[in-house]
Design a protein around this motif. Structure first.
Motif, mmCIF file in Angstrom:
data_model
loop_
_atom_site.group_PDB
_atom_site.id
_atom_site.type_symbol
_atom_site.label_atom_id
_atom_site.label_comp_id
_atom_site.label_asym_id
_atom_site.label_seq_id
_atom_site.Cartn_x
_atom_site.Cartn_y
_atom_site.Cartn_z
ATOM 1 N N ASN A 55 -7.778 -1.853 2.346
ATOM 2 C CA ASN A 55 -6.553 -1.662 3.116
ATOM 3 C C ASN A 55 -5.335 -2.021 2.274
ATOM 4 O O ASN A 55 -5.318 -3.049 1.584
ATOM 5 N N ASP A 56 -4.310 -1.178 2.338
ATOM 6 C CA ASP A 56 -3.091 -1.355 1.547
ATOM 7 C C ASP A 56 -2.178 -2.352 2.241
ATOM 8 O O ASP A 56 -1.764 -2.142 3.377
ATOM 9 N N HIS A 57 -1.839 -3.479 1.550
ATOM 10 C CA HIS A 57 -0.989 -4.516 2.131
ATOM 11 C C HIS A 57 0.358 -4.658 1.428
ATOM 12 O O HIS A 57 1.236 -5.360 1.925
ATOM 13 N N PHE A 58 0.511 -4.021 0.269
ATOM 14 C CA PHE A 58 1.735 -4.250 -0.507
ATOM 15 C C PHE A 58 1.969 -3.039 -1.393
ATOM 16 O O PHE A 58 1.027 -2.443 -1.932
ATOM 17 N N TRP A 59 3.254 -2.668 -1.534
ATOM 18 C CA TRP A 59 3.636 -1.566 -2.419
ATOM 19 C C TRP A 59 5.082 -1.775 -2.845
ATOM 20 O O TRP A 59 5.951 -2.073 -2.030
ATOM 21 N N THR A 60 5.326 -1.656 -4.135
ATOM 22 C CA THR A 60 6.693 -1.709 -4.637
ATOM 23 C C THR A 60 6.755 -0.920 -5.933
ATOM 24 O O THR A 60 5.737 -0.461 -6.456
ATOM 25 N N VAL A 61 7.954 -0.758 -6.443
ATOM 26 C CA VAL A 61 8.164 0.021 -7.661
ATOM 27 C C VAL A 61 8.776 -0.863 -8.736
ATOM 28 O O VAL A 61 9.414 -1.885 -8.444
ATOM 29 N N THR A 62 8.558 -0.469 -9.980
ATOM 30 C CA THR A 62 9.171 -1.133 -11.122
ATOM 31 C C THR A 62 9.690 -0.075 -12.082
ATOM 32 O O THR A 62 9.559 1.120 -11.825
ATOM 33 N N GLY A 63 10.278 -0.493 -13.182
ATOM 34 C CA GLY A 63 11.038 0.436 -14.008
ATOM 35 C C GLY A 63 10.238 1.408 -14.837
ATOM 36 O O GLY A 63 10.733 2.463 -15.197
ATOM 37 N N ASP A 64 8.971 1.076 -15.166
ATOM 38 C CA ASP A 64 8.175 1.943 -16.040
ATOM 39 C C ASP A 64 6.707 1.631 -15.808
ATOM 40 O O ASP A 64 6.353 0.838 -14.916
ATOM 41 N N ASN A 65 5.837 2.252 -16.614
ATOM 42 C CA ASN A 65 4.401 2.029 -16.472
ATOM 43 C C ASN A 65 4.071 0.554 -16.638
ATOM 44 O O ASN A 65 4.492 -0.087 -17.612
ATOM 45 N N VAL A 66 3.308 0.008 -15.709
ATOM 46 C CA VAL A 66 2.939 -1.410 -15.741
ATOM 47 C C VAL A 66 1.844 -1.608 -16.785
ATOM 48 O O VAL A 66 0.821 -0.912 -16.780
#
Length: 737
Positions: free
Chosen positions: A159-170
């Motif tokens: 189950n998906d509990h968290f999602w966010t974005v960052t500036g480039d490939n992690v």
């Protein structure tokens, strides 16, 4: 630190894809990714690993009683073992670790003991990193994955509990309690050279490095220190956002790990290098206290009670399958610890350097004494010239000027360093991290070109504050002995922006508007401290501020307006969404704003985003069609194989030949379809990266809760396929009804 065991696996190990897990809850098993999309599991204490499992699962017997292969069938990009915190793991006496495997398209959670998939998640952004942790007090420990500009977190059921974005490939991820409040923050490294610190989904810190961040490692369980490594061979340690030390090598660091090598209760930093070297450093100073070497590049470093005797062993593995285990050294094993040898060598080097410095000072004192004892003025002058004596009060001055254009050159700044009298600059060295290749710039003009001034080009790659360390050789033209002058110069964040008129063409067609309850004086102080050049005359009145700067990178203007009358409306007019976000984040940091809600309008960006989203849908449709066609061809292949075998058994050779010709054609079609699907996938990743970066840019235009709302709402709109709502969220911060 002493070696306690060593053995060789018959498996190659892919760098950075190594972990250890207790799949039965008790016995540790060394696990790593190997070639051919497979995972090996070394289980010296579990001879029954395949005995109780379903033979239809992924585990494959290798013939070795200790090594088992897990067939994934895809390129493995991330690997980790553990179990998230949920009711099943909390209530269990000995929770069984699950094996989490990341690929370019999926995340697999595998129960090794039962030989079955727990869940298999589609990951359009891929999974480059897998780490266990929790980034909020409201969330349990989850499995976090970093992919194409995104970070997601799942529980043990997928189950998906968290999602966010960052500036480039992690590229790397760890959890550290940065502000020592008992809740760990998420530290993320990415390909855009930045280390970002997230508290939940809120960005609370950002550090710019000068190469790709390849690894991050928390050094203490309850502290704020963590180690990092870069692709250019740099390793170092941060305490929060403050760097403690760093070292650079010509080899690349493969992995980082924290381990107490001497049993004193304080962990050290263990680094594995591409040349097979393992070194251990003190986390506070970077001093090397232990070294060892394996036969090939280090693939990974883990820790486990691998001998089942109650001692946690540091396990180092090379890419060729060499495995070596270490235990902390004791006081009676000093002969096995190279720490004393290294300390003696360092002490000898330091004493030799001090000796040379003292001898040079003694020679200078002797020369000064000769000048003082000289009988007449000509003799004193001659001795002074030989010593390189210059006038008292000689100083260096620095100045920045704008160089707009030249033949084959782009606009940039020119740093001028000059003396304040008739002395000359024979040579100049400027040190600045991230500014120059090799982090330094040297200027040594020819003898006939020597003067009191040296100018060097200055072009910061990013809008970040920088420190310059300048060293110069200063003397008189007729002498060969020079004085070394050292000065430091701090460069503000927005140094590549020069004042211009607000009416400068082309005028921006995009803008950001928000309200600030601040005095005009504080806004002008922020401008002064963050821009290299002060705004032009007439830009400030009693209640209104309007300044314009021209970017030397893009040759486009940005106009900043602030009106204190009414609610204090501030407007940023620029077509650069990244620049608007940088200015807002800088302003929020300076004014200590906790929340900031804005309304933005970037018509060109939104048109490009809509076009990209349409392309993403097209690529998804093509991917589904290709998958369906490949599945259909695979079923035909099975049918033709049966026909060919039947023809062979009844000796119908023409029919058998025809069947194999059909098989050849189908196989050729499958290979062509696979190549098309790979190209489609690579292009899809690029477009998804653009979408995720657009969400990240929209988030950087806000601060605090409004930022979190924008990111979550954008994610929801994309999942629902409602692109009109996505544009509204980016523009207004929420869905306008």
């Amino acid at each position: 630190m002493v070696s306690v065991f060593s053995f060789k696996l018959d498996q190659k190990i892919i760098p950075r894809l190594l972990t250890v897990g207790k799949y039965d809850g008790v016995h540790p098993c060394l696990t790593g990714a190997t070639s051919g999309g497979k995972v090996f599991i070394h289980s010296p204490h579990l001879s029954h690993l395949l005995g109780s499992s379903d033979t239809a699962g992924r585990l494959v017997d290798t013939g070795s009683p200790e090594v088992t292969l897990l067939n994934i069938g895809q390129q493995i990009t991330a690997l980790s073992a553990g179990v998230p915190d949920d009711e099943s793991s909390i209530n269990a006496d000995a929770p069984h670790d699950m094996l989490f495997i990341g690929t370019q398209n999926h995340l697999l959670a595998y129960n090794v003991e039962q030989n079955r998939d727990v869940f298999y998640k589609d990951m359009p952004d891929g999974a480059n990193v897998i780490v266990f942790g929790n980034s909020s007090k409201d969330l349990p420990k989850l499995v976090y994955t970093g992919g194409n500009c995104t970070i997601q977190a799942f529980d043990s059921e997928g189950n998906d509990h968290f999602w966010t974005v960052t500036g480039d490939n992690v590229t790397s991820l760890c959890f550290v309690d940065i502000n020592l409040d008992g809740i760990k923050e998420m530290v993320v490294g990415s390909e855009d050279f930045d280390i970002r610190i997230f508290k939940g989904d809120d960005l609370v810190g950002e550090i710019s490095e000068n190469d790709v961040v390849t690894a991050l490692c928390a050094l203490t369980t309850d502290g704020s220190m963590y180690a990092y490594s870069l692709a250019n061979g740099t390793i170092g340690v941060y305490n929060g956002t403050e760097r403690i030390w760093r070292q650079k090598s010509k080899y690349q660091p493969g992995c980082l790990f924290s381990y107490d090598i001497n049993g004193d209760g304080e962990v050290e930093l263990v680094t594995g290098w591409s040349n097979g070297k393992i070194d251990v450093r003190k986390i506070k100073t970077g001093e090397v206290v232990f070294k060892d070497t394996l036969g090939s590049a280090i693939a990974g470093i883990v820790q486990a009670d691998y001998r089942m005797d109650g001692n946690q062993v540091l396990i180092c593995c090379s890419v060729d399958g060499e495995v070596r285990g270490y235990l902390p050294s004791t006081k009676d094993l000093d002969q096995c610890n190279v720490k004393n040898i290294i300390v003696e060598q360092d002490t000898l080097i330091d004493l030799s350097q001090k000796k040379q410095n003292l001898l040079q000072e003694l020679a200078n004192f002797d020369s000064n004494q000769k000048v003082l004892l000289a009988k007449d003025a000509p003799e004193r002058q001659s001795l002074s010239l030989g010593m390189g004596v210059i006038l008292a009060g000689t100083t260096l001055r620095t100045e920045f000027t704008v160089f707009m254009s030249g033949e084959g050159e782009k606009p940039h700044l020119m740093l001028s360093v000059k003396t304040n009298n008739e002395t000359i600059l024979r040579s100049l060295m400027v040190f600045s991290e991230g500014m120059f290749d090799g982090e330094s710039y040297a200027s040594h003009p020819a003898q006939e070109d020597v003067s009191a001034e040296i100018r060097i080009p200055f072009y910061p790659p990013k809008d970040v504050p920088m420190d310059l360390q300048i060293k110069a050789l200063v003397g008189k033209p007729e002498i060969e002995n020079f004085h070394v002058f050292e000065i430091a110069r701090s460069i503000p964040r927005f140094s590549l922006y020069v004042p211009c008129q607000p009416t400068t063409d082309p005028k921006p067609s995009s803008k950001v508007e928000f309200k600030l309850t601040e005095r005009l004086e504080r806004i002008t102080n922020w401008l002064t401290s963050n821009f290299l050049f002060e705004p032009g005359e007439g830009a400030l009145t009693m209640s209104f501020l309007e300044v314009a700067y021209l970017s030397l990178r893009t040759s486009t203007p940005i106009i900043i307006k602030f009106d204190t009358i009414g609610d204090g409306k501030m407007t940023l007019e620029t077509d650069d969404m990244d620049l608007a976000g940088d200015i807002i984040q800088s302003l929020a940091e300076y004014l200590q704003l906790e929340d900031l809600e804005v309304v933005c309008d970037f018509p060109k960006h939104m048109e490009e985003l809509l076009a990209v989203l349409i392309k993403v849908d097209e690529f998804h449709n093509v991917r589904e069609q290709l998958s369906s066609q490949m599945a259909e061809d695979a079923s035909f292949i099975r049918s033709w194989i049966v026909r060919a075998e039947c023809a062979r058994l009844i000796e119908n050779w023409p029919r058998m030949v025809k069947s194999y010709i059909q098989l050849y054609d189908l196989n050729h079609d499958l290979i062509s379809g696979y190549k098309i699907r790979c190209n489609n996938h690579n292009e899809l990743l690029e477009y998804l990266k653009v979408v995720n970066q657009a969400i990240q840019k929209a988030g950087r235009l806000r601060v605090g809760k409004p930022k979190a709302i924008v990111i979550s709402s954008c994610h929801k709109s994309i999942k629902e396929g409602n692109y009109n709502n996505l544009i509204r969220v980016i523009k207004y911060g929420h869905i306008q009804l």
